[in-house]
Design a protein around this motif. Structure first.
Motif, short mmCIF file in Angstrom:
data_model
loop_
_atom_site.label_atom_id
_atom_site.label_comp_id
_atom_site.label_asym_id
_atom_site.label_seq_id
_atom_site.Cartn_x
_atom_site.Cartn_y
_atom_site.Cartn_z
N LYS A 15 -69.97 16.89 5.45
CA LYS A 15 -70.67 17.42 6.63
C LYS A 15 -70.40 18.91 6.82
O LYS A 15 -71.27 19.65 7.30
CB LYS A 15 -70.24 16.65 7.88
CG LYS A 15 -70.85 15.26 8.00
CD LYS A 15 -70.43 14.58 9.30
CE LYS A 15 -71.10 13.23 9.47
NZ LYS A 15 -70.72 12.55 10.74
N LEU A 16 -69.19 19.34 6.47
CA LEU A 16 -68.84 20.75 6.60
C LEU A 16 -69.32 21.58 5.41
O LEU A 16 -69.25 22.82 5.46
CB LEU A 16 -67.32 20.90 6.73
CG LEU A 16 -66.72 20.42 8.06
CD1 LEU A 16 -65.20 20.44 8.00
CD2 LEU A 16 -67.22 21.26 9.22
N ARG A 57 -64.51 27.15 8.03
CA ARG A 57 -64.78 25.85 8.62
C ARG A 57 -63.59 25.43 9.49
O ARG A 57 -62.43 25.79 9.21
CB ARG A 57 -65.00 24.78 7.54
CG ARG A 57 -66.15 25.05 6.59
CD ARG A 57 -67.51 24.92 7.29
NE ARG A 57 -68.61 24.98 6.35
CZ ARG A 57 -69.32 26.09 6.07
NH1 ARG A 57 -68.96 27.25 6.63
NH2 ARG A 57 -70.33 26.05 5.22
N LEU A 69 -68.94 26.30 10.46
CA LEU A 69 -69.24 25.01 11.08
C LEU A 69 -67.95 24.42 11.64
O LEU A 69 -66.87 24.61 11.07
CB LEU A 69 -69.84 24.03 10.06
CG LEU A 69 -71.24 24.34 9.52
CD1 LEU A 69 -71.59 23.33 8.42
CD2 LEU A 69 -72.28 24.30 10.64
N GLU A 109 -75.43 20.61 16.11
CA GLU A 109 -76.26 20.37 14.94
C GLU A 109 -76.43 18.88 14.65
O GLU A 109 -77.46 18.45 14.14
CB GLU A 109 -75.65 21.06 13.71
CG GLU A 109 -75.49 22.57 13.84
CD GLU A 109 -76.80 23.33 13.73
OE1 GLU A 109 -77.86 22.68 13.52
OE2 GLU A 109 -76.78 24.56 13.85
N VAL A 130 -71.14 17.91 14.70
CA VAL A 130 -71.11 19.13 13.90
C VAL A 130 -71.70 20.24 14.75
O VAL A 130 -72.83 20.12 15.25
CB VAL A 130 -71.88 18.97 12.58
CG1 VAL A 130 -71.90 20.30 11.81
CG2 VAL A 130 -71.27 17.87 11.72
N SER A 148 -72.25 24.59 15.38
CA SER A 148 -72.30 25.92 14.75
C SER A 148 -72.34 26.98 15.84
O SER A 148 -72.87 26.74 16.92
CB SER A 148 -73.54 26.04 13.84
OG SER A 148 -74.72 26.01 14.62
N VAL A 206 -77.65 26.83 12.54
CA VAL A 206 -77.81 26.98 11.09
C VAL A 206 -79.23 27.43 10.79
O VAL A 206 -80.19 26.75 11.18
CB VAL A 206 -77.50 25.65 10.37
CG1 VAL A 206 -77.80 25.78 8.87
CG2 VAL A 206 -76.06 25.23 10.61
N TYR A 260 -79.89 22.10 10.03
CA TYR A 260 -78.76 21.44 9.40
C TYR A 260 -79.15 19.99 9.06
O TYR A 260 -79.68 19.27 9.92
CB TYR A 260 -77.55 21.44 10.35
CG TYR A 260 -76.36 20.64 9.88
CD1 TYR A 260 -75.45 21.17 8.99
CD2 TYR A 260 -76.17 19.33 10.33
CE1 TYR A 260 -74.35 20.44 8.55
CE2 TYR A 260 -75.07 18.57 9.90
CZ TYR A 260 -74.17 19.14 9.01
OH TYR A 260 -73.10 18.40 8.58
#
Length: 389
Positions: A155-156, A237, A268, A314, A375, A377, A381, A385
């Motif tokens: 995911k990251l 991250r 992220l 996200e 998740v 950001s 993104v 994402y």
């Protein structure tokens, strides 16, 4: 014992199809008649403490507690302790900097021997992910924990050379996995001395630094050594697995500000946390007294409000049913291990631990508690994402 109190408890249990003296696995056997008045006076605290004291028995403790939660019996009996805890949470910050290390000392520092026995080969004290990359079900705790750590890394979008921060790193397994499998370097922070010492040994030889530190200090000056001479000390991250439950709603803004300070603009942040269906300010009185002092479960509303103007959401992933499976595996492990563990884990401690694990199973099984991975950001993104599962 006044018959009215006994009758009231019997009637409440009947709402959940639980009988006193019944012969089904989820029925209870009462060995001390004071049980009834204690439950009425103290609610969940009285229920848990009277079990610890041996006043009642149940073959399927998680089955009984599941039925109570499913029938919302817990909402009908609160007791004075719940009222006191609510008032205390309103008046003071239960998760202040001064109190931050309490949960580390009283829960995570109980002994690495207990957690090694319970958590499996990977000392990961958070929900496993009980399916592989193709969605096929898994049937082994160690595989489920590895799948969860891999899910976090995917995911990251971890890549070799990235620098990663783990907020609440536990015994270091998350950073160890990320460093070995994905070629990253990292810094982990924890408030538990036992965890910090173990994590340093576990990650020896890897580009991983473990700090005994409060999350509020993150991003205040230098944090760890990037080892690359980079001018920007921030991280590519950030992740946090099963730590947010100790932050408290009064501190959510401070927590997300700290994470934001540590993260590069194109980074992220993955937040893995238990959540509740309602907004509260404190935890269950029994849990707060015996298991996780000064803790509370966030609601979706509380998280969303704290994230606003700090991060873009996200992805929001719920896999709550997996926590029931994880807890069942932990219970099986620790029950097998009791005869080999230190004598300091006496019979009352064992009953306390059984009530804790069974109650947690019941909470997830009844869907009173959720397990979320978000998740986030800083700026969104570009192009969107796409979340792995």
């Amino acid at each position: 014992m006044p018959a009215t109190l006994r009758n009231r408890v019997v009637a409440l249990l009947a709402l959940a199809d639980v009988r006193v003296g019944g012969d089904r696995p989820w029925d209870i056997q009462v060995d001390d008649e004071h049980f009834f008045s204690r439950v009425i006076a103290q609610g969940s605290l009285g229920l848990g403490e009277s079990y610890m004291d041996g006043w009642w028995r149940c073959e399927s403790l998680d089955g009984m507690l599941f039925r109570l939660l499913r029938a919302h019996v817990d909402e009908r009996v609160h007791g004075w302790s719940a009222l006191f805890d609510g008032l205390r949470a309103h008046l003071i910050n239960l998760q202040s900097r001064k109190r931050a290390f309490t949960v580390g000392e009283r829960h995570y520092d109980l002994g690495n021997d207990l957690y090694r026995a319970m958590l499996g080969s990977r000392l990961v004290y958070s929900c496993g992910y009980w399916r592989d990359r193709d969605g096929a079900p898994l049937h082994d705790l160690d595989a489920a924990q590895e799948a969860k750590l891999d899910l976090v890394c995917r995911k990251l979008g971890l890549l070799p050379g990235m620098r990663v921060l783990d907020i609440g790193c536990g015994w270091g397994e998350g950073l160890k996995f990320a460093a070995e499998r994905y070629g990253v370097s990292g810094v982990g922070v924890t408030i538990s001395r036992e965890q910090a010492e173990y994590a340093r040994e576990l990650c020896a030889g890897l580009p991983v630094e473990i700090l005994l530190q409060d999350y509020r200090d993150l991003g205040e000056g230098a944090l760890g050594d990037s080892g690359s001479g980079e001018a920007d000390p921030r991280f590519d991250r950030v992740f946090s697995l099963g730590m947010f439950e100790h932050v408290g709603v009064r501190n959510y803004a401070v927590y997300f500000d700290a994470a934001r300070r540590c993260l590069k603009p194109d980074g992220l942040f993955l937040l893995h946390t238990i959540g509740g269906n309602q907004s509260v300010t404190h935890t269950d009185p029994w849990i707060g007294k015996y298991i996780f002092p000064n803790s509370m479960l966030p609601s979706a509303q509380q998280i969303a409000a704290a994230v606003e103007q700090r991060f873009v959401i996200e992805d929001w992933h719920n896999f709550s049913a997996d926590y029931d499976l994880t807890l069942q595996a932990w219970r099986s492990n620790v029950e097998r291990a009791w005869p080999e563990l230190d004598a300091r884990y006496d019979e009352r401690f064992k009953r306390m631990w059984r009530f804790y694990l069974a109650g947690a199973m019941a909470s997830f099984r009844s869907r009173h508690a959720q397990l979320w991975q978000l998740v986030l950001s800083p700026e969104g993104v570009p192009g969107g994402y796409v979340a792995p599962r």
